[in-house]
Design a protein around this motif. Structure first.
Motif, mmCIF file in Angstrom:
data_model
loop_
_atom_site.group_PDB
_atom_site.id
_atom_site.type_symbol
_atom_site.label_atom_id
_atom_site.label_comp_id
_atom_site.label_asym_id
_atom_site.label_seq_id
_atom_site.Cartn_x
_atom_site.Cartn_y
_atom_site.Cartn_z
ATOM 1 N N GLU A 1 0.845 -1.314 -0.106
ATOM 2 C CA GLU A 1 -0.101 -0.167 -0.052
ATOM 3 C C GLU A 1 0.895 1.307 -0.022
ATOM 4 O O GLU A 1 0.405 2.164 -0.617
ATOM 5 N N LYS A 2 2.025 1.227 0.682
ATOM 6 C CA LYS A 2 2.840 2.344 0.964
ATOM 7 C C LYS A 2 3.311 2.706 -0.729
ATOM 8 O O LYS A 2 3.398 3.814 -0.861
ATOM 9 N N ARG A 3 3.704 1.974 -1.378
ATOM 10 C CA ARG A 3 4.094 2.132 -2.785
ATOM 11 C C ARG A 3 3.010 2.429 -3.504
ATOM 12 O O ARG A 3 3.419 3.390 -4.544
ATOM 13 N N LEU A 4 2.029 2.025 -3.380
ATOM 14 C CA LEU A 4 0.652 2.595 -4.173
ATOM 15 C C LEU A 4 0.282 4.116 -4.008
ATOM 16 O O LEU A 4 0.065 4.811 -4.758
ATOM 17 N N GLU A 5 0.769 4.284 -2.581
ATOM 18 C CA GLU A 5 0.214 5.893 -2.024
ATOM 19 C C GLU A 5 1.361 6.733 -2.990
ATOM 20 O O GLU A 5 1.070 7.784 -3.159
ATOM 21 N N LYS A 6 2.483 6.249 -3.036
ATOM 22 C CA LYS A 6 3.494 7.016 -3.599
ATOM 23 C C LYS A 6 3.183 7.365 -5.051
ATOM 24 O O LYS A 6 3.495 8.066 -5.607
ATOM 25 N N ALA A 7 3.038 6.049 -5.833
ATOM 26 C CA ALA A 7 2.714 6.021 -7.336
ATOM 27 C C ALA A 7 1.384 7.222 -7.136
ATOM 28 O O ALA A 7 1.565 7.924 -8.317
ATOM 29 N N LYS A 8 0.458 7.081 -6.474
ATOM 30 C CA LYS A 8 -0.419 8.171 -6.589
ATOM 31 C C LYS A 8 -0.002 9.756 -6.365
ATOM 32 O O LYS A 8 -0.710 10.153 -7.251
ATOM 33 N N GLU A 9 0.801 9.847 -5.467
ATOM 34 C CA GLU A 9 1.214 10.937 -5.166
ATOM 35 C C GLU A 9 1.973 11.537 -6.392
ATOM 36 O O GLU A 9 2.186 12.598 -6.726
ATOM 37 N N LEU A 10 2.772 10.490 -7.060
ATOM 38 C CA LEU A 10 3.424 10.902 -8.406
ATOM 39 C C LEU A 10 2.857 11.252 -9.687
ATOM 40 O O LEU A 10 3.348 11.311 -10.496
ATOM 41 N N GLY A 11 1.570 10.807 -9.473
ATOM 42 C CA GLY A 11 0.706 11.142 -10.773
ATOM 43 C C GLY A 11 0.189 9.958 -11.389
ATOM 44 O O GLY A 11 -0.580 9.988 -12.536
ATOM 45 N N ALA A 12 0.033 8.893 -10.803
ATOM 46 C CA ALA A 12 -0.630 7.735 -11.417
ATOM 47 C C ALA A 12 -2.216 7.944 -11.718
ATOM 48 O O ALA A 12 -2.574 8.551 -10.681
ATOM 49 N N ALA A 13 -2.623 7.632 -12.803
ATOM 50 C CA ALA A 13 -4.099 7.944 -13.107
ATOM 51 C C ALA A 13 -5.126 7.222 -12.067
ATOM 52 O O ALA A 13 -6.124 7.470 -11.695
ATOM 53 N N GLU A 14 -4.592 5.660 -11.762
ATOM 54 C CA GLU A 14 -5.300 4.935 -10.989
ATOM 55 C C GLU A 14 -4.146 3.957 -10.423
ATOM 56 O O GLU A 14 -3.405 3.418 -11.184
ATOM 57 N N VAL A 15 -4.252 3.408 -9.126
ATOM 58 C CA VAL A 15 -3.479 2.442 -8.310
ATOM 59 C C VAL A 15 -4.273 1.134 -8.083
ATOM 60 O O VAL A 15 -5.260 1.599 -7.747
ATOM 61 N N ILE A 16 -3.533 0.053 -8.311
ATOM 62 C CA ILE A 16 -4.407 -1.134 -8.152
ATOM 63 C C ILE A 16 -3.624 -2.114 -7.073
ATOM 64 O O ILE A 16 -2.734 -2.295 -7.411
ATOM 65 N N ASN A 17 -4.129 -2.169 -6.171
ATOM 66 C CA ASN A 17 -3.569 -3.246 -5.180
ATOM 67 C C ASN A 17 -3.950 -4.916 -5.613
ATOM 68 O O ASN A 17 -5.145 -5.249 -5.490
ATOM 69 N N GLY A 18 -2.842 -5.462 -6.211
ATOM 70 C CA GLY A 18 -3.154 -6.645 -6.929
ATOM 71 C C GLY A 18 -3.643 -7.877 -5.784
ATOM 72 O O GLY A 18 -3.971 -8.970 -6.207
ATOM 73 N N ARG A 19 -3.182 -7.702 -4.583
ATOM 74 C CA ARG A 19 -3.572 -8.454 -3.552
ATOM 75 C C ARG A 19 -5.033 -8.739 -3.284
ATOM 76 O O ARG A 19 -5.723 -9.722 -3.053
#
Length: 350
Positions: free
Chosen positions: A205-223
Motif C-alpha cells: 500500500e505504501k508504494r501505491l500511495e507513492k505512485a498516486k502522489e507521483l501522478g498515477a491515473a489509478e493504482v491497483i492493489n493486486g492482492r
C-alpha cells in the motif's frame, strides 16, 4: 593541488555486515575527477549483494564496497579535464565501458561486456567519502538540481530507457506492474513525456500511495483486486497500449501480457530472482505483442537531469528514508527487514 589524507569507506566484510575502514583518498588520472561524495542511493542490487552475496553468477568477494547511485562535488580535476572544475556538483554515471567493442562503437554502450560498473563484482562501489571517476561520466548539475536528486538520476535513467525501449508516446494508456523504485521512475519518465493515463499495480500500500502522489491515473492493489480485470475495465475492455513489468515476477509478467491489447508492447524491466519465467507465449503470438527488455541505460543522463531541472520529474519524492553515513549498517538492514514501508533509501555521506 592534490588532496591527501584518509577517507572513511563502508566495507562489506561478510553477508549483512559492514565495517568502516580508513583508506587513502584516491588520486585522479589525467581524464578523471575527484568527487566528494554527498549522497548514495540504495539500489535493489546493493541489497541483493548485501543479503545473499550474489546476483545470479555475479558473486561478491570480500571485502567489497557497495553503492552505485551517487552524486557530489568535484574537488580536483585531472590535467586533461576541461569541462569541469572544482566546486561543480555532478551526478556520476557508474559504468566505464571499453569504447572499442561492437556495442560501444554503435552507441549501445550499455551492452559492453567489458564494462566496469560501480558495485558490480569485482568492482567496488562508492559508499565512501571520495571517489575518482572518468570526467566524461560525471554530469554537471544545474542550480535547480541538488545532489540528493543527482544521486537519483541513475535509477531515473533506467526509467527513461524503459520508456524509450517501449517507444511510448502521448495518448497511450500504460500500466506499470510494480511500484518499487524502478516502477516509480518509469512512471516519472512516462509523465515527463506527456503520457497521462498510467496505471500502477502493486501489493504494498505504501508504494501505491507513492505512485498516486507521483501522478498515477489509478493504482491497483493486486492482492485485493483482480488487476487484469480492473485494467480491462479502465480501458473499455480493449487493454493497455503498453505495459512495463518492473516487479520481476512471473505473476506480474503474465498479468502484463494479459492486460495489453493486440499489437501492444510489453517492456521487461524487473529482474526475476530465479532468472527464469514461464510466460503465456501462445497469447504473445496471438496478440502479436512486442516483447522488449531493458539493461541499465544509454545516453540518458543529460535528458534525465534536464527533466529534474524543469520540474517534470521530482525524483527526490521517491526517497522515503534517508540515513547518515554512520547509520549505513542500520539503513541497509532496515531496507531488507521493512520492505513494506521503505520505498527508496539513500545514504547521506557528508
Amino acid at each position: 593541488m592534490q588532496l591527501k589524507g584518509k577517507m572513511k569507506t563502508a566495507v562489506m566484510t561478510a553477508l549483512r555486515k559492514l565495517e568502516f575502514e580508513e583508506r587513502d583518498i584516491p588520486v585522479p588520472g589525467a581524464d578523471e575527477v575527484l568527487v566528494k561524495i554527498e549522497y548514495v542511493g540504495v539500489c535493489g542490487s546493493d541489497l541483493h549483494f548485501f543479503e545473499a552475496g550474489h546476483i545470479g553468477d555475479c558473486t561478491v568477494t570480500f571485502p567489497f564496497v557497495l553503492g552505485h547511485e551517487a552524486a557530489g562535488t568535484v574537488v580536483e580535476t585531472g590535467a586533461d579535464v576541461k569541462h569541469l572544475k572544482a566546486g561543480d556538483r555532478v551526478a556520476l554515471e557508474p559504468g566505464k565501458t571499453c569504447g572499442k567493442c561492437e556495442f560501444c562503437k554503435t552507441g549501445r554502450y550499455n551492452l559492453c561486456s567489458q564494462v566496469e560498473f560501480f558495485a558490480t563484482p569485482p568492482y567496488d562501489g562508492v559508499l565512501q567519502e571520495y571517489a575518482v571517476h572518468r570526467a566524461d561520466l560525471c554530469f554537471k548539475l544545474p542550480e535547480e538540481v541538488d545532489t540528493l536528486s543527482g544521486a537519483m538520476i541513475e535509477p531515473l535513467a533506467v526509467g527513461f530507457h524503459a520508456v524509450n525501449q517501449g517507444n511510448a508516446r502521448p495518448g497511450q494508456k500504460a500500466v506499470i506492474m510494480g511500484a518499487g523504485c524502478i516502477g516509480l521512475v518509469t512512471l516519472m519518465a512516462l509523465k515527463s513525456y506527456g503520457i497521462s493515463q498510467v496505471y500502477v499495480v502493486d501489493v504494498l500500500e505504501k508504494r501505491l500511495e507513492k505512485a498516486k502522489e507521483l501522478g498515477a491515473a489509478e493504482v491497483i492493489n493486486g492482492r485485493e483486486t483482480d488487476a487484469v480485470k480492473r485494467l480491462m475495465e479502465l480501458t473499455d475492455q480493449e487493454g493497455c497500449d503498453i505495459a512495463f513489468e518492473a516487479a520481476g515476477t512471473q505473476i506480474t509478467a503474465c498479468q502484463a501480457i494479459r492486460a495489453v491489447k493486440k499489437g501492444a508492447s510489453v517492456v521487461l524491466v524487473g529482474y526475476s530472482s530465479s532468472g527464469e519465467m514461464t510466460l503465456p507465449m501462445s497469447l504473445v503470438l496471438d496478440k502479436e505483442i512486442r516483447l522488449q527488455s531493458v539493461f541499465r541505460y544509454r545516453h540518458i543522463y543529460p535528458m534525465a537531469i534536464q527533466a529534474v531541472a524543469d520540474g517534470r520529474a521530482d525524483v527526490k519524492k521517491i526517497v522515503t528514508n534517508l540515513y547518515d553515513f554512520d547509520q549505513v549498517q542500520r539503513g541497509l538492514d532496515q531496507c531488507i527487514e521493512d520492505k513494506a514501508d521503505i520505498v527508496k533509501a539513500a545514504i547521506k555521506i557528508c
